[in-house]
Design a protein around this motif. Structure first.
Motif, PDB file in Angstrom:
ATOM      1  N   ASP A 177      25.107  71.423  91.380  1.00 16.55           N
ATOM      2  CA  ASP A 177      26.014  72.543  91.614  1.00 16.55           C
ATOM      3  C   ASP A 177      26.077  73.473  90.403  1.00 16.55           C
ATOM      4  O   ASP A 177      26.223  74.696  90.558  1.00 16.55           O
ATOM      5  CB  ASP A 177      27.419  72.031  91.953  1.00 16.55           C
ATOM      6  CG  ASP A 177      27.475  71.350  93.315  1.00 16.55           C
ATOM      7  OD1 ASP A 177      26.580  71.622  94.144  1.00 16.55           O
ATOM      8  OD2 ASP A 177      28.392  70.544  93.544  1.00 16.55           O
ATOM      9  N   LEU A 180      22.530  75.385  90.017  1.00 22.27           N
ATOM     10  CA  LEU A 180      22.349  76.426  91.031  1.00 22.27           C
ATOM     11  C   LEU A 180      23.022  77.733  90.633  1.00 22.27           C
ATOM     12  O   LEU A 180      22.640  78.813  91.115  1.00 22.27           O
ATOM     13  CB  LEU A 180      22.892  75.958  92.375  1.00 22.27           C
ATOM     14  CG  LEU A 180      22.023  74.930  93.119  1.00 22.27           C
ATOM     15  CD1 LEU A 180      22.743  74.431  94.369  1.00 22.27           C
ATOM     16  CD2 LEU A 180      20.668  75.517  93.491  1.00 22.27           C
ATOM     17  N   ALA A 183      20.325  79.904  89.171  1.00 14.89           N
ATOM     18  CA  ALA A 183      19.078  79.935  89.939  1.00 14.89           C
ATOM     19  C   ALA A 183      18.478  81.330  90.050  1.00 14.89           C
ATOM     20  O   ALA A 183      17.274  81.478  90.250  1.00 14.89           O
ATOM     21  CB  ALA A 183      19.306  79.357  91.333  1.00 14.89           C
ATOM     22  N   GLU A 184      19.277  82.371  89.929  1.00 16.71           N
ATOM     23  CA  GLU A 184      18.746  83.728  90.002  1.00 16.71           C
ATOM     24  C   GLU A 184      18.023  84.126  88.728  1.00 16.71           C
ATOM     25  O   GLU A 184      17.277  85.101  88.719  1.00 16.71           O
ATOM     26  CB  GLU A 184      19.874  84.723  90.278  1.00 16.71           C
ATOM     27  CG  GLU A 184      20.522  84.576  91.649  1.00 16.71           C
ATOM     28  CD  GLU A 184      21.587  85.634  91.879  1.00 16.71           C
ATOM     29  OE1 GLU A 184      21.707  86.556  91.034  1.00 16.71           O
ATOM     30  OE2 GLU A 184      22.294  85.547  92.900  1.00 16.71           O
ATOM     31  N   PRO A 208      20.251  72.091 101.879  1.00 20.27           N
ATOM     32  CA  PRO A 208      20.267  73.503 101.446  1.00 20.27           C
ATOM     33  C   PRO A 208      20.208  73.678  99.930  1.00 20.27           C
ATOM     34  O   PRO A 208      19.613  74.636  99.434  1.00 20.27           O
ATOM     35  CB  PRO A 208      21.595  74.018 102.024  1.00 20.27           C
ATOM     36  CG  PRO A 208      21.871  73.138 103.198  1.00 20.27           C
ATOM     37  CD  PRO A 208      21.348  71.783 102.812  1.00 20.27           C
ATOM     38  N   ARG A 209      20.793  72.742  99.188  1.00 17.72           N
ATOM     39  CA  ARG A 209      20.732  72.836  97.725  1.00 17.72           C
ATOM     40  C   ARG A 209      19.304  72.648  97.234  1.00 17.72           C
ATOM     41  O   ARG A 209      18.855  73.355  96.307  1.00 17.72           O
ATOM     42  CB  ARG A 209      21.656  71.796  97.095  1.00 17.72           C
ATOM     43  CG  ARG A 209      23.139  72.017  97.370  1.00 17.72           C
ATOM     44  CD  ARG A 209      23.941  70.779  97.036  1.00 17.72           C
ATOM     45  NE  ARG A 209      23.554  69.660  97.898  1.00 17.72           N
ATOM     46  CZ  ARG A 209      24.012  68.422  97.767  1.00 17.72           C
ATOM     47  NH1 ARG A 209      24.878  68.126  96.789  1.00 17.72           N
ATOM     48  NH2 ARG A 209      23.625  67.469  98.591  1.00 17.72           N
ATOM     49  N   GLN A 211      16.615  73.374  98.892  1.00 20.44           N
ATOM     50  CA  GLN A 211      15.851  74.560  99.258  1.00 20.44           C
ATOM     51  C   GLN A 211      16.185  75.752  98.374  1.00 20.44           C
ATOM     52  O   GLN A 211      15.331  76.601  98.114  1.00 20.44           O
ATOM     53  CB  GLN A 211      16.090  74.891 100.732  1.00 20.44           C
ATOM     54  CG  GLN A 211      15.422  73.909 101.683  1.00 20.44           C
ATOM     55  CD  GLN A 211      13.938  73.734 101.385  1.00 20.44           C
ATOM     56  OE1 GLN A 211      13.178  74.703 101.367  1.00 20.44           O
ATOM     57  NE2 GLN A 211      13.521  72.489 101.123  1.00 20.44           N
ATOM     58  N   ARG A 212      17.403  75.808  97.846  1.00 20.83           N
ATOM     59  CA  ARG A 212      17.727  76.863  96.874  1.00 20.83           C
ATOM     60  C   ARG A 212      16.980  76.631  95.566  1.00 20.83           C
ATOM     61  O   ARG A 212      16.610  77.593  94.876  1.00 20.83           O
ATOM     62  CB  ARG A 212      19.231  76.907  96.639  1.00 20.83           C
ATOM     63  CG  ARG A 212      20.014  77.501  97.814  1.00 20.83           C
ATOM     64  CD  ARG A 212      21.496  77.509  97.538  1.00 20.83           C
ATOM     65  NE  ARG A 212      21.828  78.347  96.386  1.00 20.83           N
ATOM     66  CZ  ARG A 212      23.009  78.324  95.769  1.00 20.83           C
ATOM     67  NH1 ARG A 212      23.957  77.486  96.189  1.00 20.83           N
ATOM     68  NH2 ARG A 212      23.234  79.126  94.737  1.00 20.83           N
ATOM     69  N   VAL A 213      16.762  75.365  95.216  1.00 20.43           N
ATOM     70  CA  VAL A 213      15.932  75.058  94.049  1.00 20.43           C
ATOM     71  C   VAL A 213      14.504  75.569  94.279  1.00 20.43           C
ATOM     72  O   VAL A 213      13.895  76.189  93.404  1.00 20.43           O
ATOM     73  CB  VAL A 213      15.934  73.545  93.766  1.00 20.43           C
ATOM     74  CG1 VAL A 213      14.908  73.201  92.692  1.00 20.43           C
ATOM     75  CG2 VAL A 213      17.322  73.091  93.331  1.00 20.43           C
ATOM     76  N   GLU A 215      13.562  78.023  96.149  1.00 19.38           N
ATOM     77  CA  GLU A 215      13.583  79.489  96.103  1.00 19.38           C
ATOM     78  C   GLU A 215      13.621  80.013  94.676  1.00 19.38           C
ATOM     79  O   GLU A 215      13.110  81.105  94.395  1.00 19.38           O
ATOM     80  CB  GLU A 215      14.786  80.010  96.887  1.00 19.38           C
ATOM     81  CG  GLU A 215      14.679  79.763  98.389  1.00 19.38           C
ATOM     82  CD  GLU A 215      16.007  79.970  99.113  1.00 19.38           C
ATOM     83  OE1 GLU A 215      16.989  80.383  98.435  1.00 19.38           O
ATOM     84  OE2 GLU A 215      16.063  79.716 100.328  1.00 19.38           O
ATOM     85  N   SER A 216      14.192  79.230  93.747  1.00 10.33           N
ATOM     86  CA  SER A 216      14.280  79.689  92.360  1.00 10.33           C
ATOM     87  C   SER A 216      12.911  79.841  91.707  1.00 10.33           C
ATOM     88  O   SER A 216      12.779  80.534  90.695  1.00 10.33           O
ATOM     89  CB  SER A 216      15.147  78.718  91.537  1.00 10.33           C
ATOM     90  OG  SER A 216      14.452  77.499  91.261  1.00 10.33           O
ATOM     91  N   ARG A 218      10.369  81.325  93.064  1.00  6.86           N
ATOM     92  CA  ARG A 218       9.835  82.636  93.469  1.00  6.86           C
ATOM     93  C   ARG A 218       8.380  82.549  93.944  1.00  6.86           C
ATOM     94  O   ARG A 218       7.517  83.351  93.542  1.00  6.86           O
ATOM     95  CB  ARG A 218       9.958  83.647  92.324  1.00  6.86           C
ATOM     96  CG  ARG A 218      11.361  83.806  91.779  1.00  6.86           C
ATOM     97  CD  ARG A 218      11.409  84.782  90.626  1.00  6.86           C
ATOM     98  NE  ARG A 218      12.725  84.766  89.977  1.00  6.86           N
ATOM     99  CZ  ARG A 218      13.030  85.483  88.894  1.00  6.86           C
ATOM    100  NH1 ARG A 218      12.104  86.281  88.352  1.00  6.86           N
ATOM    101  NH2 ARG A 218      14.235  85.395  88.359  1.00  6.86           N
TER     102      ARG A 218
END
Length: 305
Positions: A177, A180, A183-184, A208-209, A211-213, A215-216, A218
């Motif tokens: 948490d 994340l 992550a941007e 979902p967490r 998958q956000r990793v 996405e980081s 790119r």
């Protein structure tokens, strides 16, 4: 470093010998790893390749123009070999590299240490773009300064360092948490053992967490760290059953002991769980047995196929 201090007349020649040996050895190691199956073509290079690079009595020597030029020449073949043979490289500075420390003196030392690793990566030809060829310099999001202090420190790093840095979730304090939240700005490494120690949860690739990793990164293939608790801590535990953290804590086990990496990947049930990430992630095994432990997990994947 003690030897270098005690043998000043021989110290500079010893530094030349060490840097040349380590650079050549890295090329040979990459060539060896390139003969392994594709899923195992990863090398974590050691932080000790250049002795005392950030140590006060040696900084000026390492920054001399002729030394820097020589380092660029001997490190270039490391990157060239890795890219040519498709081997993914990384660094993992020690846990004393705390970019979010509340103490500014520690932050200054940590920046110096991180930029040392960036220098080596730069000489190898990395850092020109976002995690080119999957290269990463990975650290924990540690320090009481938290996300705010980390982002402030991140802005002080060189462009190459910002292109190569990745942040790993911690097992005791800053979990997923927390990571994340940045992550941007940086790529994230998901350490599934750390997450288990932190929460007791066996996270899944579809979470979902997770998958956000992904996405980081790119579009670059993400990296996953995998380890299990030590064999000599969980003595007699059935290797076909994943450990239950709450049950272990209730039985008197301590997180400080359970967090330590095993020698081998002895728990086949945990291996099976980790392998569910294999289609989307590079699984990097953290074990005292190193390549032998990695081979153990890879062979289990073949057996399951």
């Amino acid at each position: 470093m003690r030897w270098l201090r005690e043998h000043k007349d021989e110290a500079e020649q010893r530094q030349w010998d060490i840097m040349n040996h380590n650079a050549a050895a890295a090329v040979r190691m990459i060539e060896r790893v390139a003969t392994l199956p594709e899923g195992r073509r990863m090398v974590r290079l050691g932080s000790e390749m250049l002795q005392g690079y950030t140590e006060a009595s040696w900084i000026d020597w390492w920054q001399r123009t002729e030394i820097q030029d020589h380092l660029a020449r001997i490190f270039a073949p490391i990157g060239e070999t890795a890219r040519r043979l498709g081997v993914r490289l990384s660094f993992h500075p020690g846990q004393f590299c705390v970019l979010a420390s509340e103490h500014d003196v520690i932050v200054e030392r940590s920046i110096l240490e991180f930029e040392y690793h960036t220098d080596m990566a730069r000489w190898m030809g990395y850092g020109k773009s976002w995690h080119d060829s999957g290269f990463k310099i990975n650290v924990h999001l540690s320090g009481k300064g938290g996300v705010t202090k980390f982002l402030k420190t991140l802005g002080r790093l060189s462009p190459e360092a910002r292109n190569l840095i990745s942040i790993e979730n911690d097992e005791m304090t800053n979990g997923i948490d927390s990571t994340l939240l940045v992550a941007e700005h940086v790529a994230l490494v998901l350490d599934i053992h750390h997450h288990w120690i932190n929460s007791g949860e066996y996270i899944t690739p579809a979470d979902p967490r997770a998958q956000r990793v992904v996405e980081s990164w790119r579009g670059v293939r993400p990296a996953l760290h995998y380890s299990v608790s030590r064999e000599d801590i969980l003595v007699g535990h059935d290797h076909r059953v994943r450990p239950d953290l709450d049950g272990l804590l209730a039985a008197g086990f301590k997180k400080q002991k359970l967090r330590a990496h095993s020698d081998m990947m002895w728990n086949t049930a945990c291996n099976e769980w980790a392998l569910t990430f294999g289609d989307q992630w590079d699984i990097q095994c953290e074990a005292k047995g190193k390549n032998l432990a990695s081979e153990q997990v890879y062979n289990q994947r073949l057996a399951q196929a």
